[in-house]
Design a protein around this motif. Structure first.
Motif, PDB file in Angstrom:
ATOM      1  N   LEU A  50      95.187  48.293   4.805  1.00 14.11           N
ATOM      2  CA  LEU A  50      94.666  48.454   3.448  1.00 14.11           C
ATOM      3  C   LEU A  50      94.886  47.180   2.658  1.00 14.11           C
ATOM      4  N   GLU A  75      95.427  56.485   8.866  1.00 14.96           N
ATOM      5  CA  GLU A  75      94.922  56.325   7.505  1.00 14.96           C
ATOM      6  C   GLU A  75      95.887  56.911   6.483  1.00 14.96           C
ATOM      7  N   ARG A  76      96.385  58.109   6.759  1.00  9.13           N
ATOM      8  CA  ARG A  76      97.304  58.735   5.813  1.00  9.13           C
ATOM      9  C   ARG A  76      98.670  58.068   5.826  1.00  9.13           C
ATOM     10  N   ILE A  79      97.966  55.012   3.607  1.00  8.35           N
ATOM     11  CA  ILE A  79      97.635  55.311   2.216  1.00  8.35           C
ATOM     12  C   ILE A  79      98.822  55.932   1.477  1.00  8.35           C
ATOM     13  N   ILE A  91      93.674  50.531  -4.238  1.00 10.73           N
ATOM     14  CA  ILE A  91      93.316  50.160  -2.878  1.00 10.73           C
ATOM     15  C   ILE A  91      91.871  49.683  -2.927  1.00 10.73           C
ATOM     16  N   MET A  94      89.770  49.182   3.220  1.00 17.10           N
ATOM     17  CA  MET A  94      90.494  49.796   4.320  1.00 17.10           C
ATOM     18  C   MET A  94      89.774  49.433   5.610  1.00 17.10           C
ATOM     19  N   ILE A 119      91.851  60.042   1.358  1.00 19.32           N
ATOM     20  CA  ILE A 119      91.223  58.853   0.781  1.00 19.32           C
ATOM     21  C   ILE A 119      90.483  59.228  -0.499  1.00 19.32           C
ATOM     22  N   TYR A 122      92.704  59.321  -3.530  1.00 25.68           N
ATOM     23  CA  TYR A 122      93.041  58.016  -4.090  1.00 25.68           C
ATOM     24  C   TYR A 122      91.856  57.369  -4.793  1.00 25.68           C
TER      25      TYR A 122
END
Length: 160
Positions: A50, A75-76, A79, A91, A94, A119, A122
């Protein structure tokens, strides 16, 4: 009855070399961290990099567990790390890369549904989209200018 049409627009790059240099570097970092993933059960490795508004790059990879629901996607992992350590920093981009230890993965691999929802949270929180680039092990790279292209009807705090 009324019908609505939902349209997603994605850009497809034929190779990594077509990406801008800054995105190439972000993708390189996702590949590097991907290869450090802990995935002894699925043998499916995913890396996430990221780019934050302050220039920081946050990395994450998938972490599996013998009790499958206890694992966490790349991803999690990334993030949530960004959210915990840089809660007020947006952010911007990505980069995601995926690799199977069982076969050569050439298909660009997007985030799973749970990651798309994270995502989306966010994007709503920061009130601006996150550019998402994803690829398999090698080959084509897909760019989405926002998570809304991948999950057009998000569930967000407006429903609560």
């Amino acid at each position: 009855m009324k019908e609505i049409e939902i349209k997603s627009v994605l850009q497809v790059f034929d190779s990594f070399d077509e990406l801008q240099p800054d995105i190439q570097e972000l993708m390189r970092q996702s590949i590097s961290i991907r290869d450090k993933a802990y995935a002894p059960y699925s043998e499916f490795l995913v890396g996430a990099a990221l780019l934050l508004e302050n220039g920081e790059i946050v990395l994450g990879n998938n972490q599996e567990n013998a009790c499958y629901p206890s694992g966490l996607c790349a991803e999690r992992t990334a993030i949530y790390h960004a959210g915990a350590n840089f809660p007020e920093v947006s952010i911007l981009k990505m980069a995601l890369s995926a690799k199977s230890l069982k076969y050569q993965l050439l298909t660009p691999t997007p985030p799973c549904g749970a990651c798309r929802q994270a995502i989306a949270e966010y994007e709503v929180k920061q009130k601006q989209p996150i550019e998402i680039y994803f690829m398999g092990e090698t080959g084509k790279v897909v760019k989405s200018s926002s998570l809304s292209n991948l999950l057009p009807l998000i569930f967000d705090n407006s429903y609560l």
